[in-house]
Design a protein around this motif. Structure first.
Motif, PDB file in Angstrom:
ATOM      1  N   GLY A  98      31.950  35.930  46.863  1.00 33.91           N
ATOM      2  CA  GLY A  98      32.761  37.124  46.648  1.00 33.91           C
ATOM      3  C   GLY A  98      34.187  36.783  46.257  1.00 33.91           C
ATOM      4  O   GLY A  98      34.788  37.437  45.384  1.00 33.91           O
ATOM      5  N   ASP A  99      34.729  35.748  46.897  1.00 31.54           N
ATOM      6  CA  ASP A  99      36.097  35.344  46.568  1.00 31.54           C
ATOM      7  C   ASP A  99      36.198  34.882  45.126  1.00 31.54           C
ATOM      8  O   ASP A  99      37.134  35.254  44.400  1.00 31.54           O
ATOM      9  CB  ASP A  99      36.550  34.218  47.503  1.00 31.54           C
ATOM     10  CG  ASP A  99      36.752  34.696  48.935  1.00 31.54           C
ATOM     11  OD1 ASP A  99      36.839  35.917  49.139  1.00 31.54           O
ATOM     12  OD2 ASP A  99      36.801  33.844  49.851  1.00 31.54           O
ATOM     13  N   LEU A 100      35.238  34.061  44.689  1.00 34.29           N
ATOM     14  CA  LEU A 100      35.296  33.528  43.319  1.00 34.29           C
ATOM     15  C   LEU A 100      35.111  34.635  42.285  1.00 34.29           C
ATOM     16  O   LEU A 100      35.752  34.622  41.230  1.00 34.29           O
ATOM     17  CB  LEU A 100      34.235  32.448  43.136  1.00 34.29           C
ATOM     18  CG  LEU A 100      34.420  31.183  43.989  1.00 34.29           C
ATOM     19  CD1 LEU A 100      33.342  30.162  43.648  1.00 34.29           C
ATOM     20  CD2 LEU A 100      35.794  30.581  43.788  1.00 34.29           C
ATOM     21  N   LEU A 101      34.239  35.593  42.574  1.00 34.24           N
ATOM     22  CA  LEU A 101      34.040  36.696  41.632  1.00 34.24           C
ATOM     23  C   LEU A 101      35.305  37.545  41.487  1.00 34.24           C
ATOM     24  O   LEU A 101      35.530  38.153  40.433  1.00 34.24           O
ATOM     25  CB  LEU A 101      32.866  37.566  42.086  1.00 34.24           C
ATOM     26  CG  LEU A 101      31.479  36.926  41.973  1.00 34.24           C
ATOM     27  CD1 LEU A 101      30.412  37.857  42.520  1.00 34.24           C
ATOM     28  CD2 LEU A 101      31.165  36.548  40.527  1.00 34.24           C
ATOM     29  N   SER A 102      36.131  37.577  42.523  1.00 36.96           N
ATOM     30  CA  SER A 102      37.376  38.343  42.435  1.00 36.96           C
ATOM     31  C   SER A 102      38.305  37.800  41.356  1.00 36.96           C
ATOM     32  O   SER A 102      39.101  38.540  40.782  1.00 36.96           O
ATOM     33  CB  SER A 102      38.100  38.321  43.785  1.00 36.96           C
ATOM     34  OG  SER A 102      37.396  39.042  44.760  1.00 36.96           O
ATOM     35  N   TYR A 103      38.195  36.513  41.073  1.00 33.09           N
ATOM     36  CA  TYR A 103      39.084  35.909  40.087  1.00 33.09           C
ATOM     37  C   TYR A 103      38.704  36.263  38.656  1.00 33.09           C
ATOM     38  O   TYR A 103      39.478  35.986  37.727  1.00 33.09           O
ATOM     39  CB  TYR A 103      39.106  34.385  40.258  1.00 33.09           C
ATOM     40  CG  TYR A 103      39.879  33.947  41.480  1.00 33.09           C
ATOM     41  CD1 TYR A 103      41.218  33.603  41.390  1.00 33.09           C
ATOM     42  CD2 TYR A 103      39.279  33.897  42.732  1.00 33.09           C
ATOM     43  CE1 TYR A 103      41.938  33.212  42.515  1.00 33.09           C
ATOM     44  CE2 TYR A 103      39.978  33.511  43.860  1.00 33.09           C
ATOM     45  CZ  TYR A 103      41.301  33.163  43.744  1.00 33.09           C
ATOM     46  OH  TYR A 103      42.011  32.790  44.860  1.00 33.09           O
ATOM     47  N   ILE A 104      37.542  36.868  38.454  1.00 30.54           N
ATOM     48  CA  ILE A 104      37.147  37.289  37.105  1.00 30.54           C
ATOM     49  C   ILE A 104      38.102  38.361  36.585  1.00 30.54           C
ATOM     50  O   ILE A 104      38.234  38.548  35.369  1.00 30.54           O
ATOM     51  CB  ILE A 104      35.692  37.784  37.110  1.00 30.54           C
ATOM     52  CG1 ILE A 104      34.750  36.621  37.431  1.00 30.54           C
ATOM     53  CG2 ILE A 104      35.306  38.389  35.775  1.00 30.54           C
ATOM     54  CD1 ILE A 104      33.292  36.998  37.502  1.00 30.54           C
ATOM     55  N   ARG A 105      38.829  39.043  37.487  1.00 27.57           N
ATOM     56  CA  ARG A 105      39.802  40.048  37.053  1.00 27.57           C
ATOM     57  C   ARG A 105      40.854  39.425  36.133  1.00 27.57           C
ATOM     58  O   ARG A 105      41.447  40.124  35.303  1.00 27.57           O
ATOM     59  CB  ARG A 105      40.437  40.725  38.249  1.00 27.57           C
ATOM     60  CG  ARG A 105      41.418  39.859  39.023  1.00 27.57           C
ATOM     61  CD  ARG A 105      41.913  40.542  40.278  1.00 27.57           C
ATOM     62  NE  ARG A 105      40.852  40.730  41.246  1.00 27.57           N
ATOM     63  CZ  ARG A 105      40.633  41.875  41.886  1.00 27.57           C
ATOM     64  NH1 ARG A 105      41.397  42.910  41.649  1.00 27.57           N
ATOM     65  NH2 ARG A 105      39.651  41.969  42.751  1.00 27.57           N
ATOM     66  N   LEU A 106      41.133  38.134  36.297  1.00 24.48           N
ATOM     67  CA  LEU A 106      42.104  37.470  35.412  1.00 24.48           C
ATOM     68  C   LEU A 106      41.634  37.540  33.966  1.00 24.48           C
ATOM     69  O   LEU A 106      42.421  37.821  33.052  1.00 24.48           O
ATOM     70  CB  LEU A 106      42.278  36.009  35.833  1.00 24.48           C
ATOM     71  CG  LEU A 106      42.808  35.747  37.249  1.00 24.48           C
ATOM     72  CD1 LEU A 106      42.772  34.256  37.549  1.00 24.48           C
ATOM     73  CD2 LEU A 106      44.215  36.290  37.413  1.00 24.48           C
ATOM     74  N   PHE A 107      40.353  37.282  33.757  1.00 23.52           N
ATOM     75  CA  PHE A 107      39.772  37.360  32.409  1.00 23.52           C
ATOM     76  C   PHE A 107      39.737  38.800  31.915  1.00 23.52           C
ATOM     77  O   PHE A 107      40.123  39.093  30.771  1.00 23.52           O
ATOM     78  CB  PHE A 107      38.364  36.762  32.432  1.00 23.52           C
ATOM     79  CG  PHE A 107      37.440  37.294  31.374  1.00 23.52           C
ATOM     80  CD1 PHE A 107      37.619  36.952  30.041  1.00 23.52           C
ATOM     81  CD2 PHE A 107      36.394  38.150  31.708  1.00 23.52           C
ATOM     82  CE1 PHE A 107      36.765  37.444  29.064  1.00 23.52           C
ATOM     83  CE2 PHE A 107      35.547  38.645  30.742  1.00 23.52           C
ATOM     84  CZ  PHE A 107      35.730  38.290  29.408  1.00 23.52           C
ATOM     85  N   ALA A 108      39.302  39.720  32.771  1.00 16.42           N
ATOM     86  CA  ALA A 108      39.119  41.115  32.352  1.00 16.42           C
ATOM     87  C   ALA A 108      40.463  41.753  31.971  1.00 16.42           C
ATOM     88  O   ALA A 108      40.569  42.438  30.945  1.00 16.42           O
ATOM     89  CB  ALA A 108      38.454  41.912  33.469  1.00 16.42           C
ATOM     90  N   LEU A 109      41.498  41.525  32.779  1.00 15.70           N
ATOM     91  CA  LEU A 109      42.796  42.147  32.499  1.00 15.70           C
ATOM     92  C   LEU A 109      43.439  41.553  31.253  1.00 15.70           C
ATOM     93  O   LEU A 109      44.028  42.265  30.440  1.00 15.70           O
ATOM     94  CB  LEU A 109      43.717  41.977  33.708  1.00 15.70           C
ATOM     95  CG  LEU A 109      43.318  42.780  34.945  1.00 15.70           C
ATOM     96  CD1 LEU A 109      44.119  42.329  36.154  1.00 15.70           C
ATOM     97  CD2 LEU A 109      43.530  44.268  34.703  1.00 15.70           C
TER      98      LEU A 109
END
Length: 625
Positions: free
Chosen positions: A531-542
């Protein structure tokens, strides 16, 4: 880095107390501990109230200078710059009260004018004299025009005065107030001309009051600031007087405080010279020690971000230097456009050149964040919404294959390269957080209590190397594979058999408790880490969103104006680009601040076991302008 502190306990006689407190204030290095929590006194409350009055007065002067300074400044001179601060305070409060009263009176006159305007300019005294002469009442009414009845003209001698906004204004002549379905109006006892004169006179007086506020700000603000400083010093002095405990029938006073270890020499010299009894010792683990952070010129810029969450406790590790580079990198990835990074950089340079004091640090922070965004945005192939990989410019041809997007380096493992990089950055930050957690446990409880955490770090790194590198096409020698497998096996021993060393005080239940705790930590790591690692996908999305929106507005500016002549086309195109990129930049900027902070405060601080809740080190000293 958190400054090392020393705990001080003073024992002072009543005769020495006042001189001792004054000396401590002049030294300005002791954070006095309030032993009587919640204690207050009339003197302290008076000082607090006075400081609030000064603060309100300064705010009123700032507001007046900002609103009316350009219009009213420089018209009069205030020569009494040596007045007492209390006199200036009373003068400002009096001017504020006058301003409030005048504004209320002006509003009242405006209300009267609004009521009188439909009736025209007439003399109320003349109307009253007419009523007395004819022996009938004269009443004023208003109703919706369609409900006005013609029989009122015969029965009550109703006369229409005006029709406005689908309403009829009329007067009646009768012995008593007519009982009709219309709104009876009681008008002010003044004419429109009189109301206008009164309003203009009030506005002139208001202008004079505001002019005095503006010039008080120019000539006497310094006195108010001095008065506020004096009140703050008085507050701190009264708080210190309420912080001691009486002993030996009230003849001795016990005082506790904290001093930075590297600032204690001068204090100790004074105490020894004046034969003041004191004890100095290192803080105990259970002590609530005040915190001061000593940072270098770079990490100091990120301390305000840390304070948005909380200061660390004294027994924690200062996380600023560890999250500062990540925040800068995450900001650049979220904003995701080299052109927007240039804007942030230029704004930072302007702040640095135009401001003084602590504000300059915000300019330096903006420069770092802008530079990071320029690098990240350009590496991702986006500048002001322009996809560099889609351009035919010759100078870009050699570097196009290296842009970190699907048209540059291409997909990695079937996914967008920025998505993969975001997850890798997340894993690195999570591992650093776990290392900090282990260091904290080692610092506070001993290395044995950190073995379980360090074992997880070694196991995760070894697993990534053993299975991840071959997946990426890197062939590992057999010897390296054996070493990594051995490291994983050794780590499992730490994870399952030494994650709770205290449990081994009971040799029978200790291994079982450790094994159970290890199994639970495996479950928590398997679910929580993902879950923690998936949260970092926001960097790509934003970052992707900002670039796409910028590109959309670029296309709109070109397509919507394509049929216009060139000498007309440039203006609407420029307006579309400015408005569109302005909206995109503003939204992306907010996201670039909020989401990196979320990743730091939640994922990183959770894995670093950062608790926060520290209180700032505030030495007792005299404030000076």
């Amino acid at each position: 880095m958190i400054e090392k502190m020393k705990k001080l306990t003073f024992l002072v006689t009543n005769t020495e107390y006042d001189s001792f407190i004054e000396a401590v204030r002049q030294l300005g290095v002791v954070h006095v501990e309030q032993l009587k929590q919640g204690a207050t006194s009339p003197e302290l409350q008076t000082a607090i109230d006075t400081e609030q009055r000064y603060r309100n007065a300064l705010a009123a002067l700032s507001k007046a200078a900002e609103a009316y300074g350009a219009e009213l400044g420089g018209q009069t001179e205030l020569t009494d710059t040596d007045a007492a601060p209390q006199e200036v305070l009373q003068s400002v409060e009096s001017l504020e009260e006058q301003e409030s009263t005048l504004l209320h009176a002006i509003d009242e006159q405006e209300k009267h004018l609004k009521e009188l305007t439909p009736w025209g300019d007439f003399d109320p005294q003349a109307v009253q004299a007419l009523a007395e002469q004819i022996g009938h009442r004269i009443d004023f009414f208003r109703c919706t025009s369609k409900y006005f009845k013609a029989e009122w003209e015969t029965e009550y001698f109703a006369i229409k005065v005006n029709e406005a906004d689908k309403r009829t204004y009329f007067i009646t002549f009768a012995d008593e107030q007519p009982d009709i379905p219309a709104e009876h109006i009681t008008l002010p006892q003044c004419s429109i001309h009189q109301c206008e004169q009164e309003r203009d006179a009030l506005q002139q007086r208001l202008k004079g009051v505001r002019s005095r506020l503006v010039h008080t700000n120019e000539a006497q603000r310094r006195l108010l600031e001095q008065g506020r400083l004096a009140s703050l010093n008085e507050i701190s002095l009264h708080k210190v007087h309420l912080s001691d405990e009486r002993m030996a029938g009230g003849s001795l006073r016990l005082l506790e405080g904290w001093v930075k270890a590297n600032s204690s020499a001068e204090l100790v010299a004074y105490l020894d010279e004046n034969h003041i009894f004191y004890e100095m010792e290192d803080p105990k683990f259970t002590d609530d020690v005040p915190v001061e952070i000593r940072e270098d010129s770079y990490s100091r810029l990120f301390v305000p971000i840390l304070k948005m969450y909380s200061l660390p406790k004294y027994n924690e590790i200062d996380p600023t230097v560890f999250f500062a580079p990540f925040f800068m990198l995450f900001f650049g990835l979220c904003l995701g456009d080299g052109g927007y990074g240039l804007i942030v950089l230029l704004v930072g340079i302007a702040i640095l050149l135009k401001t003084q004091g602590a504000t300059r640090d915000y300019g330096k922070l903006a420069i770092w964040l802008g530079a990071a965004t320029m690098v990240c945005g350009t590496a991702m192939g986006t500048v002001f919404g322009i996809d560099l990989t889609q351009q035919s410019w010759a100078f870009l041809a050699p570097v196009k294959p290296y842009f970190i997007n699907e048209n540059g380096v291409g997909k990695i493992f079937g996914y967008s390269p920025m998505m993969v990089i975001s997850v890798i950055l997340g894993l690195i930050q999570v591992l650093i957080g776990m290392v900090l957690k282990g260091c904290k446990l080692c610092k506070n409880y001993g290395f044995g209590y950190a073995i379980g955490t360090f074992s997880w770090v070694v196991a995760l790194v070894s697993l990534v190397a053993l299975f991840g590198l071959p997946f990426c096409g890197v062939a590992l020698p057999m010897a390296v594979q054996y070493i990594l497998a051995a490291l994983i096996a050794v780590s499992c021993v730490g994870i399952f058999l030494y994650n709770s060393p205290g449990a081994y005080k009971n040799p029978i239940t200790g291994p079982l408790l450790n094994l159970g705790s290890g199994l639970y930590s495996v479950y928590g790591m398997a679910t929580g880490l993902l879950g923690d690692l998936l949260s970092y996908i926001r960097l790509f999305a934003l970052g992707l969103t900002g670039g796409v929106l910028g590109g959309v507005f670029n296309s709109l500016a070109i397509d919507m104006t394509s049929s216009m002549p060139w000498y007309v086309r440039w203006l609407p195109m420029l307006l579309i680009l400015l408005i569109g990129h302005g909206i995109t930049f503003a939204l992306s900027l907010i996201s670039a601040f909020v989401h990196p902070m979320r990743l730091i405060f939640v994922e990183f601080f959770k894995n670093a076991n950062f608790e926060g809740g520290g209180r700032p080190y505030q030495p007792f000293k005299e404030l000076k302008s």
